[in-house]
Design a protein around this motif. Structure first.
Motif, PDB file in Angstrom:
ATOM      1  N   ASP A  49       0.829  -1.206   0.000  1.00  9.71           N
ATOM      2  CA  ASP A  49       0.000   0.000   0.000  1.00  9.71           C
ATOM      3  C   ASP A  49       0.859   1.249   0.000  1.00  9.71           C
ATOM      4  O   ASP A  49       0.602   2.197  -0.750  1.00  9.71           O
ATOM      5  CB  ASP A  49      -0.922   0.030   1.234  1.00  9.71           C
ATOM      6  N   LEU A  50       1.889   1.258   0.839  1.00  4.07           N
ATOM      7  CA  LEU A  50       2.746   2.431   0.961  1.00  4.07           C
ATOM      8  C   LEU A  50       3.575   2.634  -0.305  1.00  4.07           C
ATOM      9  O   LEU A  50       3.760   3.769  -0.768  1.00  4.07           O
ATOM     10  CB  LEU A  50       3.654   2.296   2.184  1.00  4.07           C
ATOM     11  N   ILE A  51       4.061   1.561  -0.886  1.00  2.39           N
ATOM     12  CA  ILE A  51       4.814   1.663  -2.141  1.00  2.39           C
ATOM     13  C   ILE A  51       3.925   2.231  -3.243  1.00  2.39           C
ATOM     14  O   ILE A  51       4.332   3.117  -4.010  1.00  2.39           O
ATOM     15  CB  ILE A  51       5.382   0.295  -2.552  1.00  2.39           C
ATOM     16  N   SER A  52       2.681   1.744  -3.317  1.00  6.93           N
ATOM     17  CA  SER A  52       1.741   2.228  -4.338  1.00  6.93           C
ATOM     18  C   SER A  52       1.488   3.720  -4.188  1.00  6.93           C
ATOM     19  O   SER A  52       1.406   4.457  -5.179  1.00  6.93           O
ATOM     20  CB  SER A  52       0.421   1.462  -4.254  1.00  6.93           C
ATOM     21  N   LEU A  53       1.383   4.175  -2.946  1.00  3.05           N
ATOM     22  CA  LEU A  53       1.160   5.602  -2.707  1.00  3.05           C
ATOM     23  C   LEU A  53       2.389   6.429  -3.065  1.00  3.05           C
ATOM     24  O   LEU A  53       2.266   7.542  -3.582  1.00  3.05           O
ATOM     25  CB  LEU A  53       0.764   5.829  -1.248  1.00  3.05           C
ATOM     26  N   ALA A  54       3.574   5.902  -2.797  1.00  3.72           N
ATOM     27  CA  ALA A  54       4.800   6.603  -3.174  1.00  3.72           C
ATOM     28  C   ALA A  54       4.885   6.746  -4.695  1.00  3.72           C
ATOM     29  O   ALA A  54       5.257   7.805  -5.216  1.00  3.72           O
ATOM     30  CB  ALA A  54       6.022   5.863  -2.635  1.00  3.72           C
ATOM     31  N   LEU A  55       4.515   5.679  -5.416  1.00  3.09           N
ATOM     32  CA  LEU A  55       4.496   5.736  -6.879  1.00  3.09           C
ATOM     33  C   LEU A  55       3.482   6.758  -7.366  1.00  3.09           C
ATOM     34  O   LEU A  55       3.730   7.496  -8.329  1.00  3.09           O
ATOM     35  CB  LEU A  55       4.178   4.354  -7.455  1.00  3.09           C
ATOM     36  N   LEU A  56       2.342   6.821  -6.699  1.00  2.00           N
ATOM     37  CA  LEU A  56       1.304   7.788  -7.052  1.00  2.00           C
ATOM     38  C   LEU A  56       1.793   9.218  -6.815  1.00  2.00           C
ATOM     39  O   LEU A  56       1.550  10.113  -7.624  1.00  2.00           O
ATOM     40  CB  LEU A  56       0.048   7.517  -6.224  1.00  2.00           C
ATOM     41  N   ALA A  57       2.514   9.421  -5.714  1.00  2.00           N
ATOM     42  CA  ALA A  57       3.003  10.758  -5.376  1.00  2.00           C
ATOM     43  C   ALA A  57       3.972  11.288  -6.425  1.00  2.00           C
ATOM     44  O   ALA A  57       4.038  12.493  -6.669  1.00  2.00           O
ATOM     45  CB  ALA A  57       3.675  10.739  -4.008  1.00  2.00           C
ATOM     46  N   GLY A  58       4.721  10.394  -7.059  1.00  2.00           N
ATOM     47  CA  GLY A  58       5.744  10.837  -7.995  1.00  2.00           C
ATOM     48  C   GLY A  58       5.388  10.746  -9.461  1.00  2.00           C
ATOM     49  O   GLY A  58       6.191  11.114 -10.310  1.00  2.00           O
ATOM     50  N   GLN A  59       4.174  10.295  -9.775  1.00  9.11           N
ATOM     51  CA  GLN A  59       3.877   9.976 -11.169  1.00  9.11           C
ATOM     52  C   GLN A  59       3.895  11.189 -12.107  1.00  9.11           C
ATOM     53  O   GLN A  59       4.193  11.068 -13.294  1.00  9.11           O
ATOM     54  CB  GLN A  59       2.528   9.264 -11.289  1.00  9.11           C
ATOM     55  N   ASN A  60       3.599  12.380 -11.585  1.00  5.97           N
ATOM     56  CA  ASN A  60       3.630  13.578 -12.426  1.00  5.97           C
ATOM     57  C   ASN A  60       4.911  14.382 -12.253  1.00  5.97           C
ATOM     58  O   ASN A  60       5.033  15.478 -12.800  1.00  5.97           O
ATOM     59  CB  ASN A  60       2.426  14.479 -12.122  1.00  5.97           C
ATOM     60  N   GLY A  61       5.853  13.843 -11.483  1.00  7.33           N
ATOM     61  CA  GLY A  61       7.109  14.533 -11.241  1.00  7.33           C
ATOM     62  C   GLY A  61       8.137  14.234 -12.311  1.00  7.33           C
ATOM     63  O   GLY A  61       7.853  13.619 -13.335  1.00  7.33           O
ATOM     64  N   ARG A  62       9.382  14.625 -12.038  1.00  2.00           N
ATOM     65  CA  ARG A  62      10.423  14.545 -13.062  1.00  2.00           C
ATOM     66  C   ARG A  62      10.761  13.114 -13.461  1.00  2.00           C
ATOM     67  O   ARG A  62      11.076  12.837 -14.620  1.00  2.00           O
ATOM     68  CB  ARG A  62      11.664  15.295 -12.607  1.00  2.00           C
ATOM     69  N   PHE A  63      10.679  12.172 -12.517  1.00  3.94           N
ATOM     70  CA  PHE A  63      10.978  10.784 -12.861  1.00  3.94           C
ATOM     71  C   PHE A  63       9.820  10.137 -13.623  1.00  3.94           C
ATOM     72  O   PHE A  63      10.029   9.361 -14.541  1.00  3.94           O
ATOM     73  CB  PHE A  63      11.289   9.979 -11.603  1.00  3.94           C
ATOM     74  N   GLY A  64       8.598  10.484 -13.217  1.00  6.36           N
ATOM     75  CA  GLY A  64       7.433   9.919 -13.879  1.00  6.36           C
ATOM     76  C   GLY A  64       7.218  10.459 -15.273  1.00  6.36           C
ATOM     77  O   GLY A  64       6.630   9.780 -16.128  1.00  6.36           O
ATOM     78  N   ASN A  65       7.691  11.684 -15.549  1.00  4.67           N
ATOM     79  CA  ASN A  65       7.456  12.323 -16.842  1.00  4.67           C
ATOM     80  C   ASN A  65       8.592  12.142 -17.836  1.00  4.67           C
ATOM     81  O   ASN A  65       8.455  12.544 -18.984  1.00  4.67           O
ATOM     82  CB  ASN A  65       7.229  13.830 -16.644  1.00  4.67           C
ATOM     83  N   ASP A  66       9.712  11.597 -17.394  1.00  6.02           N
ATOM     84  CA  ASP A  66      10.859  11.463 -18.284  1.00  6.02           C
ATOM     85  C   ASP A  66      10.718  10.179 -19.108  1.00  6.02           C
ATOM     86  O   ASP A  66      10.787   9.072 -18.552  1.00  6.02           O
ATOM     87  CB  ASP A  66      12.158  11.431 -17.471  1.00  6.02           C
ATOM     88  N   PRO A  67      10.541  10.292 -20.436  1.00 11.93           N
ATOM     89  CA  PRO A  67      10.355   9.091 -21.264  1.00 11.93           C
ATOM     90  C   PRO A  67      11.588   8.196 -21.316  1.00 11.93           C
ATOM     91  O   PRO A  67      11.497   7.038 -21.728  1.00 11.93           O
ATOM     92  CB  PRO A  67      10.028   9.675 -22.650  1.00 11.93           C
TER      93      PRO A  67
END
Length: 219
Positions: free
Chosen positions: A82-100
């Motif tokens: 659950d906590l890992i999923s939330l961490a992934l959610l927190a970063g999805q629109n950030g620099r790591f999530g947006n870098d192709p």
């Protein structure tokens, strides 16, 4: 990898990028308060990519309240799914999530490492979690530096949005920071995340001028 000083490429960009190249830096992370023009993005040494437009937010800590009974400190030595999923959610629109150039697998490993180091107090002082029937449905990380507190990660599961979980977590952050003699909290969210910006504003967090975040990939 290297983190460049904020706004350090505003002058002599070509020379500084060549210096990075000579040091065999594969990936640079750069933040600027001024958006770089398309012409200046062209370099024979690096691919410069705008990966995030971040809105910093700040609030003076003034309201100490009773922390919601569903909120507690995360005391386990390893993060739950659950906590890992939330961490992934927190970063999805950030620099790591947006870098192709960063694969989903690498992105997951990055944020697994981030949340693991947070609960082990390597990069954070506290991790707050909001639980419903033992399910972690919201969380925030807190870092304290002198009289200033930082909340770099905060997320709530989609199905619990609009149910007061975010406000309960933000009140808990404020109370914990006041207890640690902090006067301000600094955080941020992505410009495209209008829902989060609206929530922060309603709680009294003040948006600051945008920051443009770039990744510099070696050619």
């Amino acid at each position: 990898m290297a983190k460049l000083k904020n706004n350090s490429l505003s002058e002599n960009m070509g020379e500084k990028l060549e210096n990075l190249y000579d040091q065999n830096i594969e990936l640079g992370y750069y933040t600027s308060t001024i958006k770089i023009s398309k012409e200046k993005l062209q370099s024979r040494f690096y691919h410069l990519e705008l990966v995030s437009t971040r809105i910093p937010i700040v609030k003076e800590m003034v309201n100490k309240t009773i922390i919601h009974p569903n909120i507690s400190l995360y005391e386990e030595q390893e993060p739950s799914e659950d906590l890992i999923s939330l961490a992934l959610l927190a970063g999805q629109n950030g620099r790591f999530g947006n870098d192709p150039r960063i694969s989903k697998e690498v992105y997951r490993k990055l944020f697994e490492c981030w949340i693991r180091n947070s609960i082990k107090k390597v990069i954070a002082d506290e991790v707050l979690v909001y639980k419903v029937d033992e399910e972690v449905v919201g969380f925030a990380t807190i870092k304290i530096d002198g009289n200033t507190g930082y909340a770099p990660l905060l997320a709530v599961k989609r199905k619990y949005e609009g149910k007061g979980v975010s406000f309960a977590i933000m009140r808990a952050i404020e109370t914990r920071l006041i207890e640690n003699e902090c006067k301000y909290v600094l955080s941020g969210t992505q410009e495209i995340n209008k829902k989060a910006l609206s929530t922060f504003k309603r709680y009294g967090l003040q948006p600051q001028p945008a920051e443009y975040i770039y990744h510099l990939w070696r050619k």
